[in-house]
Design a protein around this motif. Structure first.
Motif: not given
Length: 348
Positions: A61-87
């Motif tokens: 619950r905590q992780a999902s809500e924080i991720v949702a807020r981060a997506l809204a704040a960072l406003a980068q549609p491909d954020l998942g690809l960006q984060v994944g590519c940094r791994q």
């Protein structure tokens, strides 16, 4: 953010068992952009500084809500690809090292499936082998979180791709990627990254590879190192597998951070904006005794400090909230069956 659950999912939703790896990456992105991530954690009983602690666990619950807020704040549609590519393998910690010392790519994949929870994964991952020479890596959300599902899939499949290419080489290519959601406006970035067939609006989320990759042998295989790292992974997974509610996890973090001040339950309740009676009742509902929890944390910290022979027994006691050295000795013997001096001698 709306999350659809049934009673079983509700229990999993509230269990604080997820390491904070993904949240760390999002906070790091915010730092790089000069953005304050503190608002993401409002009302979560969690501070941004706490997610850098390897011992911190959050609920779904905590992780999902924080991720949702981060997506809204960072406003980068491909954020998942960006984060994944940094791994890379290093970001997977002990699991990454275990995968790197495995005998084959297939064994490395099996390790990834077995110990996925140690990486903070928010999707349940599995593999399926078909009769036509294909292996599918499947991903399923344990609870319905449609608002962040594309991000979670992008992050998971992109990070898996990065790790596979690090283990095998840049020549690694999946056969196809199937996703349950519609094609995003930036679907061309999927094509550029995965370099395989893409299928959206499919029944399941999965990445399919040629089964021939599974037999590929690693020159880095070392039987002794592999066994040692595997034992560490097993311990790490056992620690994560111990269920803990959001509330009890919050109390434990507070006690660890303020062990020197020896905070009473009333002080912790005040910080959490609860009455002492309510907090005690909720801990009891989780099967938690505050006094036993407090004693366990003080015992663990005392044992850590006793390794430092530059500290006197009195200084160790002061560090965990005892003003009187004799009181600390009595308490420590009650907790462990040994005096602090005896415990220190056994460590030598």
């Amino acid at each position: 953010m709306r999350v659809t659950t049934d009673p079983v999912s509700e229990t999993r939703l509230a269990a604080a068992v997820i390491p904070t790896n993904m949240l760390c990456h999002l906070v790091q992105l915010a730092r790089e952009q000069g953005m304050d991530s503190a608002p993401w954690f409002k009302g979560m009983r969690l501070d941004p500084q706490e997610i850098d602690d390897p011992a911190t666990r959050v609920s779904y619950r905590q992780a999902s809500e924080i991720v949702a807020r981060a997506l809204a704040a960072l406003a980068q549609p491909d954020l998942g690809l960006q984060v994944g590519c940094r791994q890379n393998v290093g970001n997977f910690g002990l699991l990454g090292l275990a995968m790197k010392t495995a005998p084959t790519f297939g064994e490395a994949v099996l390790l990834g499936m077995t110990y996925q929870r140690t990486t903070g994964a928010m999707l349940d991952i599995d593999t399926e082998t078909s009769t036509d020479g294909e292996v599918a890596m499947t991903a399923r959300a344990p609870v319905a979180v449609p608002a962040i599902l594309p991000f979670l899939c992008e992050e998971m499949f992109a990070s898996s791709l990065m790790v596979a290419r690090e283990l095998i080489g840049p020549q690694f290519r999946p056969l196809r990627l199937e996703l349950t959601y519609p094609a995003p406006a930036y679907a061309d970035k999927y094509t550029e990254l995965f370099q395989c067939e893409l299928q959206f609006d499919r029944p399941r989320n999965l990445m399919v590879i040629d089964s021939q990759w599974m037999a590929l042998e690693f020159p880095t295989y070392n039987a002794v190192n592999a066994r040692q790292v595997l034992e560490l992974c097993q311990r790490q997974l056992a620690d994560i597998a111990s269920p803990q509610s959001e509330l009890s996890a919050t109390v434990e973090r507070f006690l660890r951070q303020h062990v020197r001040e020896n905070p009473p339950l009333s002080a912790i309740a005040g910080v959490m904006h609860l009455s002492e009676r309510t907090l005690r009742r909720q801990l009891a509902a989780d099967g938690i005794s505050f006094s036993r929890l407090h004693d366990r944390i003080r015992t663990e910290r005392a044992l850590e400090l006793l390794h430092d022979h530059n500290l006197t027994i009195s200084q160790v006691g002061t560090s965990i909230g005892f003003a009187d050295a004799r009181e600390f000795r009595r308490a420590f013997k009650r907790w462990t069956g040994h005096t602090p001096s005896e415990a220190r001698e056994q460590m030598a």
